[in-house]
Write an enzyme that holds these catalytic residues in place. Structure first.
Site, PDB file in Angstrom:
ATOM      1  CG  ASP A  13      -1.941   1.045   1.276  1.00 28.44           C
ATOM      2  OD1 ASP A  13      -2.821   1.034   0.411  1.00 28.44           O
ATOM      3  OD2 ASP A  13      -1.882   1.917   2.164  1.00 28.44           O
ATOM      4  CD  GLU A  51      16.165 -14.434   4.025  1.00 29.53           C
ATOM      5  OE1 GLU A  51      15.465 -14.995   4.915  1.00 29.53           O
ATOM      6  OE2 GLU A  51      16.779 -13.382   4.201  1.00 29.53           O
TER       7      GLU A  51
HETATM    8  C1  GLC Z   1      -4.230   3.053  -0.760  1.00 27.48           C
HETATM    9  C2  GLC Z   1      -5.463   2.217  -0.625  1.00 27.48           C
HETATM   10  C3  GLC Z   1      -6.578   3.101  -0.205  1.00 27.48           C
HETATM   11  C4  GLC Z   1      -6.234   3.718   1.116  1.00 27.48           C
HETATM   12  C5  GLC Z   1      -4.895   4.437   1.059  1.00 27.48           C
HETATM   13  C6  GLC Z   1      -4.379   4.746   2.437  1.00 27.48           C
HETATM   14  O1  GLC Z   1      -4.337   4.000  -1.777  1.00 27.48           O
HETATM   15  O2  GLC Z   1      -5.729   1.528  -1.806  1.00 27.48           O
HETATM   16  O3  GLC Z   1      -7.796   2.415  -0.133  1.00 27.48           O
HETATM   17  O4  GLC Z   1      -7.219   4.645   1.484  1.00 27.48           O
HETATM   18  O5  GLC Z   1      -3.922   3.649   0.449  1.00 27.48           O
HETATM   19  O6  GLC Z   1      -3.941   3.583   3.063  1.00 27.48           O
END
Ligand code: GLC
Ligand code: CA
Length: 522
Positions: free
Chosen positions: A204, A252
């Site tokens: 993310d 790993e």
């Molecule tokens: C990413 C996710 C989104 C979230 C953001 C903050 O863009 O896909 O849904 O709100 O990160 O974590």
């Protein structure tokens, strides 16, 4: 034809937004047991892998992207035992599973942040996050001019007067990746899940972890944060060092573990830097998602994506939607025309070299739900923007499985789902579409089967053919496959390409109607 290439190079990966996939215990919220129950559906659909959005312990301020415990399942979704059972069922079906990892920020309910708030300025506990004194005579102004992706400033003032950084909601404080404890903690979290058998991670906000030295003002740079190029908080050089370290850990482990970067960095060339040979394996191709569905624009982004990926030896990925973006059917015009264009886009995308991500519901042709009642909205964007930006809830409505009224088999009968479903989805359910030859579900099933069986759809490179008009894309994948897409307003007549394998609307003879894609093979 057996191939030695790792599974993810050509995989179709299905994104499960856990909260909205299937609800096993009847509280109106999707859960891990629900995903497990529906795995046969995913196997029969013909995807190779599943990506689960966050299921970790979370106050759910941002749909679980606010993680309070990176090593446990939120009771809303089940237990660690449910997750283990799901991983083992997925593997028993010959599929793979990747999970979401949220390293840019934790939840404000994470024990580290709770400790930081009760610790003094300058303390080691605060150094795991980004605390700074304010500007102005009494420190009453934020430390710099950065804005939150969800609206408003990216800074919130703690009780004692210092400010902390949150590129997203105030409930999502940014971690300080210059702090070795943060570094070590995430390496340990990676190992925790790799040891449990997951095949990889979706990272993310992969472009956000490192901020420019001194946290300089943004100035006049565009605030369109999801597309930003050079900002002091996105796509900084330092992030790559982190992924090099992670790659070593992934390597790993046996069995082709992988990671895919969510990096909104503005150009295929910048994206490709996340998938250099010693970094992550894939990155989402958001430029493709954002491109207008026009022949010229699509051809350009396809060429740029293939070239940028080839430069670093990585496979391309293709994506038409996810839980953050307006569903393709609606983006491409809504109604029957939007659906026709989304179906054509799907067939085009599935014919491209590389890996494709499918967001749950795309295979059902679901539109964005535009008329959610305001009181049902959950996306923090809605409140943070002063109720001006409706946000992403319309792409996150629970899936319709069966029956002719809500909850359409998502939950046991009469349960109210966490976001309300439209009353006119009876024809869009899995049950209504299964076995109906013209349905979007059957189109996906058919195309996914061909993709697995036709040799050209794996290693074969892409070769553009002369189109009959500027609104048409035609390319070959060798050996023997041709894909044509008519994005213009008039039907076009094509040369002879062999037998028709698959088409997104009715195709007879050599005439390709508007908003239609088709595959032929000799
Ligand atoms: C990413 C996710 C989104 C979230 C953001 C903050 O863009 O896909 O849904 O709100 O990160 O974590
Ligand atoms: Ca549930």
């Amino acid at each position: 034809m057996a191939s030695t290439a790792p599974w993810w190079r050509y995989a179709v990966i299905y994104q499960v937004y856990v909260r909205s996939f299937a609800d096993a215990n009847g509280d109106g919220i999707g859960d891990l047991a629900g995903v497990r129950d529906r795995l046969p559906y995913l196997r029969d659909l013909g995807v190779d892998a599943v990506w689960l959005t966050p299921f970790y312990r979370s106050p759910m301020i941002d749909g679980g992207y606010d993680v309070a415990d990176y090593r446990d399942v939120d009771p809303m979704f089940g237990t660690l035992a449910d997750l283990d059972a799901l991983v083992s069922d997925v593997h028993a079906m010959g599929l793979r599973i990747i999970i979401d990892l949220v390293p840019n920020h934790s939840s404000s309910a994470h024990p580290w942040f709770v400790e930081a708030l009760t610790s003094p300025p300058g303390s080691p506990a605060r150094d795991r996050y980004v605390f700074r004194p304010g500007r102005g005579t009494g420190g009453e102004l934020p430390p710099n001019d950065w804005g939150s992706v969800f609206g408003g400033p990216a800074w919130t003032r703690a009780g004692d007067g210092e400010w902390y950084l949150h590129l997203f909601d105030p409930a999502q404080p940014d971690l300080n990746w210059a702090n070795p404890q943060v570094y070590a903690e995430f390496e340990s979290i990676l190992r925790f899940w790799l040891d449990r058998g997951v095949d990889g991670f979706r990272v993310d906000v992969a472009h956000g972890l490192v901020k420019a030295e001194g946290l300089p003002d943004l100035g006049n740079v565009s605030r369109d944060l999801l597309r930003s190029v050079a900002t002091p908080y996105f796509d900084q050089e330092g992030v790559h060092e982190i992924y090099r370290a992670w790659r070593k850990i992934l390597d790993e482990y046996p069995g082709d573990r992988m990671a895919v970067a969510e990096a909104w960095v503005g150009s295929p060339v910048r994206v490709a830097r996340y998938v250099r040979p010693d970094e992550l394996h894939q990155a989402f191709n958001f430029e493709y998602l954002l491109a207008p569905l026009e022949a010229g624009a699509m051809r350009k982004i396809i060429d740029e994506s293939l070239a940028a990926a080839a430069e670093v030896g990585a496979p391309t990925t293709w994506v038409l939607g996810n839980h953050d973006t307006v569903r393709p059917v609606t983006r491409y015009g809504d109604g029957p025309a939007g659906l026709a264009r989304a179906r054509a886009a799907a067939l085009l995308t599935l014919a491209l070299p590389g890996s494709m991500y499918v967001y749950q519901g795309e295979e059902l042709g679901l539109p964005e739900v535009l008329d959610l009642p305001d009181e049902a909205r959950q996306d923090p964007t809605w409140e943070r923007s002063g109720r001006t930006v409706r946000g992403r809830d319309g792409a996150r409505v629970p899936l319709p499985w069966s029956g002719d009224r809500p909850p359409y088999g998502f939950s046991p009968d009469a349960t109210a789902t966490w976001l309300p479903q439209p009353v006119d989805w009876a024809e869009r359910t899995v049950a209504a579409q299964a076995g109906a030859p013209a349905s979007t579900l059957e189109l996906y099933r058919h195309a996914l089967r061909l993709r697995r069986e036709h040799p050209a759809l794996r290693e074969g490179s892409l070769r553009w053919l002369e189109p009959p008009s500027a609104d048409v894309l035609v390319f070959a994948r060798d050996p023997g496959l041709v894909c044509a897409v008519n994005l213009g307003a008039e039907p076009v007549t094509l040369p002879e390409y062999g037998d028709l394998l698959c088409a997104s609307t009715e195709v007879t003879g050599r005439v390709l109607p508007p908003d239609t894609a088709a595959w032929w093979s000799r």
